[in-house]
Design an enzyme around this catalytic site. Structure first.
Site, PDB file in Angstrom:
ATOM      1  N   CYS A 127       1.155 -22.574  -2.413  1.00  0.00           N
ATOM      2  CA  CYS A 127       2.596 -22.293  -2.380  1.00  0.00           C
ATOM      3  C   CYS A 127       2.916 -20.841  -2.018  1.00  0.00           C
ATOM      4  CB  CYS A 127       3.234 -22.644  -3.715  1.00  0.00           C
ATOM      5  SG  CYS A 127       2.251 -22.182  -5.144  1.00  0.00           S
ATOM      6  N   HIS A 182       8.993 -19.216  -6.671  1.00  0.00           N
ATOM      7  CA  HIS A 182       8.121 -18.039  -6.659  1.00  0.00           C
ATOM      8  C   HIS A 182       8.799 -16.925  -5.841  1.00  0.00           C
ATOM      9  CE1 HIS A 182       5.142 -20.528  -8.414  1.00  0.00           C
ATOM     10  NE2 HIS A 182       4.218 -20.539  -7.471  1.00  0.00           N
TER      11      HIS A 182
END
Ligand code: NAP
Ligand code: 3JN
Length: 349
Positions: free
Chosen positions: A133, A257
């Site tokens: 990710c 994130h």
């Protein structure tokens, strides 16, 4: 190879997990042409049902015989399950998009972010790997910059949400937060810690804390997560010698994130030119108006498809340096959405 069809039989390996659940939602949202949807998980999920397009579908226990008649496998049940079961899926004629790190650095397996290196998909031999990710959200702006002037060096610090570590870790932070919120005061020294019995999955307390460790440490004192960012970025960008250094930090945020990215390019890039290039790049949305206090934040990225980029400025310490702040939903663009975009490219042929 995938035969052209009007609708495809799709299996989700790890359907009950944090990423698996997003697969179901995003397949439905994007109108992916699904004929049969087969949901696979562990013995623990026996008897569970999940809803797809208003219909309840029972979860089946994953086995090597789970892939009969399946065209596409979307895998997010961890690396060891991918290693154990994906060869059987390929043998059964499926094309697999794997979210785990099991095959990412295998030379014969394409590692793909569709906005960056869609051409790599064609060389697949049954498995296509979805990057980590943190790598995915970084390589979009990196690719936009690299088209203006070759990127020579990248320094990145990540601020990774707890959902990146899976469903149980989300619950661990929630339990710690609830416990601390019940205290009358928790602002004095030592009053904001939870009993050690409430720390099971993260290496330390995560509520009201930061943990500069994601995954295990390697011999070079970097973590595995940090080395994934280094090696995967080089492979996707096809720049084997790219200088990359990463520090990955877990933060008490539920979803999305964030990354502070510093780049050095061969030539100095004009900031206006850079902003237009980023603005035009597919999958990127600019949020970069300091006067209006506009910049990307995890609460804005949650549930969104785009990678948000802001705080774009010159690096005062380097002639050709640029700083930016990059935020994306780690379960969507960082995992399930990217994998489904790969599957969409596959069926486009
Ligand atoms: P999670 O919430 O813990 O879910 C794990 C899933 O795997 C569950 O569906 C679980 O089924 C299933 N599973 C576990 N052991 C199994 C077994 N022995 N047999 C069959 N199924 C099994 O984790 P997650 O966050 O969704 O992540 C899952 C994996 O996806 C990670 O391990 C990683 O490899 C990958 N991932 C990649 C990214 C990325 O950066 N691209 C991000 C996050 C995750 P039960 O519910 O039955 O236990
Ligand atoms: O911690 C995060 O924010 C991302 C985690 C990703 C992850 C978690 C468990 C196993 C991975 C991954 O995608 O690299 C793996 C793995 O497959 O190695």
């Amino acid at each position: 190879m995938l035969k052209k069809k009007e609708k495809y039989n799709v299996a989700i390996m790890g359907a009950t997990g944090a990423v698996g659940t997003q697969f179901l939602w995003i397949l439905e949202e994007r109108g992916f042409p699904v004929d049969e949807l087969r949901l696979l998980a562990s013995e623990r999920s026996k008897g569970k049902k999940l809803v797809f397009k208003g219909k309840e579908i029972p979860v089946q226990v994953l086995g090597k015989d789970s892939f009969g008649d399946i065209d596409i496998v979307l895998a997010s049940a961890g690396g060891s399950r991918s290693r154990e079961f994906l060869p059987a899926a390929v043998e059964a004629g499926c094309v697999c998009v794997d979210n785990s790190s099991a095959f990412r650095m295998d030379e014969s397996v394409p590692l793909v972010v569709p906005e960056v290196n869609p051409g790599a998909i064609k060389s697949h031999r049954g498995i296509i790997a979805n990057p980590n990710c943190s790598t995915i959200q970084m390589v979009l702006p990196l690719c936009a910059v690299n088209r203006l002037s070759p990127v020579k060096r990248v320094i990145v610090s990540t601020y990774q949400s707890v959902s990146g570590a899976g469903q149980q870790n989300i619950l661990e932070m929630e339990a710690q937060v609830i416990r601390l919120s019940k205290k009358e005061t928790h602002h004095g020294i030592g009053e904001h810690t939870v009993p050690s019995g409430m720390i099971n999955r993260f290496p330390h307390q995560i509520a009201y804390n930061l943990i500069p460790q994601i995954d295990v440490f390697e011999e070079n004192r970097y973590t595995k997560e940090e080395m994934k960012m280094v090696n995967e970025t080089r492979k996707i960008m096809d720049i084997p010698g790219l200088a990359v250094s990463a520090t990955c930090v877990r933060v008490p945020v539920y979803y999305a994130h964030s990354e502070s990215v510093t780049l050095e390019t061969e030539d100095k890039i004009d900031l206006d030119e850079l902003r237009s290039a980023l603005n035009e790049f597919p999958g990127i949305r600019l949020a970069d108006d300091p006067a209006a206090m506009e910049y990307p934040m995890p609460i804005d990225a949650e549930g969104q498809d785009d990678v948000l980029v802001g705080r774009i400025r010159e690096d005062l310490s380097s002639e050709t340096g640029i700083n930016m702040w990059v935020v994306a939903d780690n379960l969507r663009k960082g995992a399930a959405l990217n994998a489904i975009q790969i599957a969409e490219e596959l069926i486009r042929g």
